[in-house]
Each structure stands twice: as C-alpha cells, then as structure tokens.
Design a protein around this motif. Structure first.
Motif, mmCIF file in Angstrom:
data_model
loop_
_atom_site.group_PDB
_atom_site.id
_atom_site.type_symbol
_atom_site.label_atom_id
_atom_site.label_comp_id
_atom_site.label_asym_id
_atom_site.label_seq_id
_atom_site.Cartn_x
_atom_site.Cartn_y
_atom_site.Cartn_z
ATOM 1 N N ASP A 50 -51.257 -33.750 0.562
ATOM 2 C CA ASP A 50 -51.548 -35.182 0.445
ATOM 3 C C ASP A 50 -50.237 -35.955 0.279
ATOM 4 O O ASP A 50 -49.163 -35.358 0.137
ATOM 5 C CB ASP A 50 -52.489 -35.466 -0.735
ATOM 6 N N VAL A 51 -50.342 -37.277 0.302
ATOM 7 C CA VAL A 51 -49.154 -38.131 0.255
ATOM 8 C C VAL A 51 -48.340 -37.881 -1.011
ATOM 9 O O VAL A 51 -47.110 -37.737 -0.963
ATOM 10 C CB VAL A 51 -49.549 -39.618 0.344
ATOM 11 N N ARG A 52 -49.004 -37.815 -2.166
ATOM 12 C CA ARG A 52 -48.299 -37.627 -3.426
ATOM 13 C C ARG A 52 -47.518 -36.318 -3.435
ATOM 14 O O ARG A 52 -46.352 -36.267 -3.832
ATOM 15 C CB ARG A 52 -49.295 -37.641 -4.590
ATOM 16 N N LYS A 53 -48.169 -35.255 -2.982
ATOM 17 C CA LYS A 53 -47.522 -33.937 -2.985
ATOM 18 C C LYS A 53 -46.319 -33.911 -2.042
ATOM 19 O O LYS A 53 -45.273 -33.348 -2.366
ATOM 20 C CB LYS A 53 -48.533 -32.870 -2.573
ATOM 21 N N GLU A 54 -46.452 -34.557 -0.888
ATOM 22 C CA GLU A 54 -45.370 -34.579 0.085
ATOM 23 C C GLU A 54 -44.166 -35.369 -0.425
ATOM 24 O O GLU A 54 -43.012 -34.954 -0.272
ATOM 25 C CB GLU A 54 -45.861 -35.182 1.409
ATOM 26 N N ILE A 55 -44.430 -36.508 -1.041
ATOM 27 C CA ILE A 55 -43.338 -37.335 -1.571
ATOM 28 C C ILE A 55 -42.627 -36.607 -2.711
ATOM 29 O O ILE A 55 -41.401 -36.602 -2.797
ATOM 30 C CB ILE A 55 -43.877 -38.703 -2.037
ATOM 31 N N LEU A 56 -43.409 -35.974 -3.570
ATOM 32 C CA LEU A 56 -42.830 -35.215 -4.682
ATOM 33 C C LEU A 56 -41.963 -34.074 -4.148
ATOM 34 O O LEU A 56 -40.873 -33.805 -4.660
ATOM 35 C CB LEU A 56 -43.943 -34.666 -5.571
ATOM 36 N N ALA A 57 -42.454 -33.412 -3.098
ATOM 37 C CA ALA A 57 -41.692 -32.318 -2.487
ATOM 38 C C ALA A 57 -40.394 -32.842 -1.883
ATOM 39 O O ALA A 57 -39.338 -32.209 -1.991
ATOM 40 C CB ALA A 57 -42.534 -31.627 -1.414
ATOM 41 N N GLY A 58 -40.465 -34.017 -1.249
ATOM 42 C CA GLY A 58 -39.274 -34.615 -0.660
ATOM 43 C C GLY A 58 -38.230 -34.956 -1.713
ATOM 44 O O GLY A 58 -37.030 -34.730 -1.516
ATOM 45 N N VAL A 68 -40.573 -27.033 -0.146
ATOM 46 C CA VAL A 68 -41.699 -26.204 0.291
ATOM 47 C C VAL A 68 -42.365 -25.550 -0.911
ATOM 48 O O VAL A 68 -43.585 -25.495 -1.020
ATOM 49 C CB VAL A 68 -41.227 -25.139 1.303
ATOM 50 N N ALA A 69 -41.540 -25.066 -1.840
ATOM 51 C CA ALA A 69 -42.083 -24.450 -3.055
ATOM 52 C C ALA A 69 -42.846 -25.472 -3.894
ATOM 53 O O ALA A 69 -43.767 -25.111 -4.636
ATOM 54 C CB ALA A 69 -40.952 -23.837 -3.881
ATOM 55 N N ALA A 70 -42.472 -26.749 -3.770
ATOM 56 C CA ALA A 70 -43.150 -27.809 -4.511
ATOM 57 C C ALA A 70 -44.384 -28.320 -3.785
ATOM 58 O O ALA A 70 -45.052 -29.234 -4.270
ATOM 59 C CB ALA A 70 -42.188 -28.970 -4.754
ATOM 60 N N GLY A 71 -44.693 -27.733 -2.620
ATOM 61 C CA GLY A 71 -45.920 -28.084 -1.906
ATOM 62 C C GLY A 71 -45.730 -28.828 -0.611
ATOM 63 O O GLY A 71 -46.707 -29.161 0.065
ATOM 64 N N MET A 74 -51.800 -47.947 4.433
ATOM 65 C CA MET A 74 -50.565 -47.188 4.624
ATOM 66 C C MET A 74 -50.803 -45.695 4.384
ATOM 67 O O MET A 74 -50.346 -44.846 5.151
ATOM 68 C CB MET A 74 -49.486 -47.705 3.665
ATOM 69 N N THR A 75 -51.537 -45.395 3.320
ATOM 70 C CA THR A 75 -51.826 -43.988 3.000
ATOM 71 C C THR A 75 -52.602 -43.325 4.121
ATOM 72 O O THR A 75 -52.326 -42.187 4.507
ATOM 73 C CB THR A 75 -52.625 -43.900 1.687
ATOM 74 N N THR A 76 -53.580 -44.070 4.662
ATOM 75 C CA THR A 76 -54.398 -43.532 5.756
ATOM 76 C C THR A 76 -53.542 -43.258 6.983
ATOM 77 O O THR A 76 -53.699 -42.230 7.655
ATOM 78 C CB THR A 76 -55.517 -44.522 6.125
ATOM 79 N N PHE A 77 -52.618 -44.183 7.282
ATOM 80 C CA PHE A 77 -51.728 -43.999 8.431
ATOM 81 C C PHE A 77 -50.894 -42.736 8.266
ATOM 82 O O PHE A 77 -50.759 -41.935 9.200
ATOM 83 C CB PHE A 77 -50.812 -45.218 8.584
ATOM 84 N N LEU A 78 -50.311 -42.550 7.062
ATOM 85 C CA LEU A 78 -49.484 -41.370 6.800
ATOM 86 C C LEU A 78 -50.303 -40.094 6.909
ATOM 87 O O LEU A 78 -49.844 -39.088 7.461
ATOM 88 C CB LEU A 78 -48.845 -41.484 5.411
ATOM 89 N N GLU A 79 -51.515 -40.122 6.382
ATOM 90 C CA GLU A 79 -52.377 -38.932 6.445
ATOM 91 C C GLU A 79 -52.699 -38.561 7.879
ATOM 92 O O GLU A 79 -52.703 -37.386 8.246
ATOM 93 C CB GLU A 79 -53.668 -39.189 5.659
#
Length: 459
Positions: free
Chosen positions: A17-25, A338-341, A1-6
């Motif tokens: 990366d996935v973690r940064k994007e989810i945290l930003a969301g 965006v400020a969160a990455g 799943m992570t590879t697909f999202l990347e």
C-alpha cells in the motif's frame, strides 16, 4: 491521489500500500544518504568542485531512480556507486594521470555502450543465464557484504594484525579516542539490538525507526558531551548545521565538462572497460540479490522486465557523466527498503523525491552519521543471508559454488569478484565432476567463466 498511485504502481497486485511503499522509500534513502557526503569528498580528490559534485550526485540519483520506477516498477534506487568513484578519483586521475574530464568521458561512453547492450537484451541474457543456486549465493553474499560495510562504517570492525578485528575499546579509552569512535561503535551496537527487537516484535518500520533512534541517541550524547566529534577520526557532528544556509551549490563547474581527446588511445579503452566490467556485474549482483529477497524472480529464476531496470541504470550512468559524477548504478542499499516492505516503483519515487529535497535540506541529510545507518545494514544483511537456505546442500555441484560466491564478496570486498568466483567454480566443479551432463547449463555461463579467467590473467 492515493487511488492514482495504487492503480499506476499496481500496489494491490504486489500486496502493498501507499504507506508501506513510502516508508520503505524513506528507509532506503536514509541507508544510502551517506553518498551525498562521501561522493563529493572522493571526487574532490580528483580536482572536481565538491559543491557541484554534491548537486550532480543528488540529481543523478533522483533522475536514475525515477527512471527505474517508470521503466520497471521496481523498488530499486540508484546513485553514484562506491568503489567506482574511488577508481575514478584515485586510479584514473590520481595514478594514471588523466584529467577528471577525460574520466567523465569514459563513464559517458560506458553508459552509451550499456544502453545499446540493454536494448539488445545482452545484459538481461547474462542475468537469466546465472543458475538459481548461484543467484541465492549472490544474494547471501551481498547480505554478508553490506553487513561488513555496516560494521566498518560504525567502526565496530577495524583493521588489525589479523587484517580485521574488533574495535579496541580498552585502548581507545586510554588514548581518549573512545569518546568519538568508541561511542559511535557502542551506539551502533545498541541500534542493532534495538532494531532486532523491533523486528522480532514486528514493529512497523522497525528498520527506519532503528536509524532514527540511533541518530537521536547520538544527538543526546553530543549535547551532553559524551560523544565528541573528531573529523580527523572520521567522526563528525550529528547535529544538522544551517550555518551556510540552504542554497543549492552550482552545477556549472562539472556540467557537460567531458573531454574526449583521449578516446582513441589504448588507455582510454582500458579505463572505459574497467568501469564497464565492475558496473555490469555489480548491477547484476545487486538486482539478483534484492529481487531474490523480494520474491520478484519467476519460477525459472528470471526477473520480469529486467530490460527496463537495466536501461534505467544505463541511462542514469550516461546522465550522471553529463551532470558531473562517476558511474550511477543500482544501490545494494535498496535491500533495506525491500526488507521494510517496498515492492513497487512507488518506493523508488519516494527515494527520488528525497534525493531532490536533499538539495534544499542538505544539512539535515548530511548529518545522519554512519553509526546510525549501520544497524539497518546489519539487519538487512541478516535477512538476505537467509537466501542460502534455498540452496540444496546435498548437491555439492550447486552448494559449493553458491558458498564460494557468498563468502568471496565480503572477503574480497567486491560484488563483481563474488560473481566471478561463483561462476568460475560452478563451471569447473560441474565439468570435472561430470554433473554438467545431467544439467542444462547455459552456454553463456561457460563464456562468462572464460572471460573471468582471462580478466585475472590480463587485467
């Protein structure tokens, strides 16, 4: 799943990366979750069912934000816009006397026109015609604007003899309101300082942690009796309540309730154009500001794939009207993510998922107090104001219009007014100083300036 999202969202290409994007969301969602509580309250004043509006708000935000991710791969979130919902309820319905069904029809027609303009690239031409200096000014202005909103939401800044002023802590302590609004303001100030310290120490997710910590402090204060909720003062309980269960309110009272009976009247056209004008330039201003801060603009100051972003915004407006809510537009609070990455559509998908989940966990999301999200808005505002450093202050024909655009937004309480003032001043200063002879100023800017002047004369 992570590879697909990347691979799908091209995360490595955007240095994320996935973690940064989810945290930003999550960060973006928490700064704009207030719309779930505010929008039903405003539109219910127009006679609409609050429960149905809540569902329409969540679904409209979810659908629009998913479209943004799929069409553009940008970290922008959409929801029914503040200001536009007030115009809908208090002006179109309240003052002009139209039914909310007619107002929804006007929003629907506006969305259809915007879809056509987006497909013909008219809206993107407007975006690309704005000079780089003005774009930096708009970015900074939005930063000041959302900072002002954050300070107001937390009651740190209140109305006063000089239009605005600091919250009167001493007077509030004397009349007893300190334990509601005063505590909220103090917690917001603490949250701002804590968030600033976390950013200074480069703590991952500092903005989101600032929201959570401030909210947590609010819970502690309420449990210990230090914070006393008072709905009359706009200060509500910060504790989630599941007293009414988790049932999703029915959409039936507002779904497909459009009334086109007044479509050929002059007033209907005026209403529709008013929605269009504010939405158009609020959206452009937001895209400019957020994209600029995320370094998404190319060397010519243009936003690649802007057509997809504008098309998503347009379809969301049309879909929102069908669901039963006012204009759905790109939210300036996207800048928090965006400020969160956040740099890709995965941030948007995260926001969309959370809006969908909010249908089932409304009590939790609706309990996030304004004083807890205020620190995020203030800190993000600071980050955006730094864009003004990119303006050449030795060139007055560029710097002064950028400055005017920046200060007009918070002082006039409108992104679109800031753009209008910036464009008019840019054209006038460059023409009268003769600087236009040495520049390649787009003809679109001259047309825009004339349109803005005519707006102030006739609208």
């Amino acid at each position: 799943m992570t590879t697909f999202l990347e691979n799908y969202f091209r995360l490595k290409e955007h240095n994320t990366d996935v973690r940064k994007e989810i945290l930003a969301g999550i960060t973006t969602f928490m700064t704009m979750a207030y719309i779930l509580a505010v929008n039903p309250g405003i539109l219910s004043a127009a006679g609409m069912d609050a429960g149905a509006v809540f569902t329409a708000t969540a679904l409209g935000a979810c659908i629009g934000t998913v479209l943004m991710a799929l069409f553009s791969n940008y970290p922008f979130a959409l929801a029914p816009g503040m200001g536009l919902n007030a115009f809908f309820a208090y002006t179109v319905v309240g003052q002009m006397g139209y039914s909310w069904q007619v107002a929804l029809a006007a929003v629907f027609v506006e969305g259809i026109i915007f879809i056509i303009l987006s497909l013909t690239k008219v809206r993107s031409a407007l975006f690309n015609a704005i000079p780089p200096a003005l774009k930096f000014g708009v970015t900074s202005g939005i930063g000041l604007f959302i900072t002002f909103i954050g300070l107001q939401n937390a009651k740190i800044v209140v109305s006063g003899p000089t239009l605005v002023g600091l919250y009167p802590f001493k007077a509030a302590f004397a009349d007893g309101t300190f334990w509601s609004t005063g505590i909220g303001a103090l917690l917001a100030l603490i949250g701002i300082l804590l968030t600033a310290v976390m950013l200074a120490k480069k703590v991952p997710g500092g903005i989101l942690l600032g929201i959570i910590i401030t909210w947590g402090l609010g819970m502690v204060c309420e449990l210990t009796g230090i914070y006393v909720p008072d709905p009359k003062l706009g200060m509500f309980s910060v504790m989630p309540s599941f007293a009414n269960g988790i049932a999703i309110p029915s959409l039936a009272p507002t779904f497909m309730q459009l009334d086109f009976s007044a479509i050929f009247t002059f007033n209907f056209v005026t209403i529709m154009l008013s929605f269009m004008f504010v939405d158009l330039f609020d959206t452009l201003g937001t895209l400019i500001g957020v994209a600029s801060k995320a370094n998404m603009l190319d060397k010519n100051g243009r936003l690649p794939k802007i057509e997809g972003a504008l098309l998503a915004d347009s379809i969301a407006t049309t879909g929102g009207a069908l669901l039963g809510t006012s204009t759905v537009t790109t939210f300036v609070e996207s800048s928090a993510g965006v400020a969160a990455g956040g740099r890709t559509g995965l941030t948007s998908i995260t926001v969309a998922v959370l809006f969908f989940l909010s249908l089932f966990f409304a009590p939790i999301f609706l309990a996030i107090p304004a004083f807890a999200t205020a620190p995020a808005l203030v800190i993000v505002g600071f980050l955006m104001v730094s864009s003004l450093l990119n303006v050449d202050f030795n060139d007055m024909t560029e710097a002064i219009p950028a400055f005017i655009a920046a200060v007009a937004m918070p002082f006039m309480y409108s992104i679109s007014e800031g753009i209008a003032m910036g464009v008019i001043s840019y054209v006038v200063i460059n023409l009268l100083s003769g600087a236009h002879r040495m520049k390649q100023i787009s003809g679109v800017i001259y047309i825009l300036a004339i349109v803005f002047v005519l707006k102030y004369i006739y609208v």
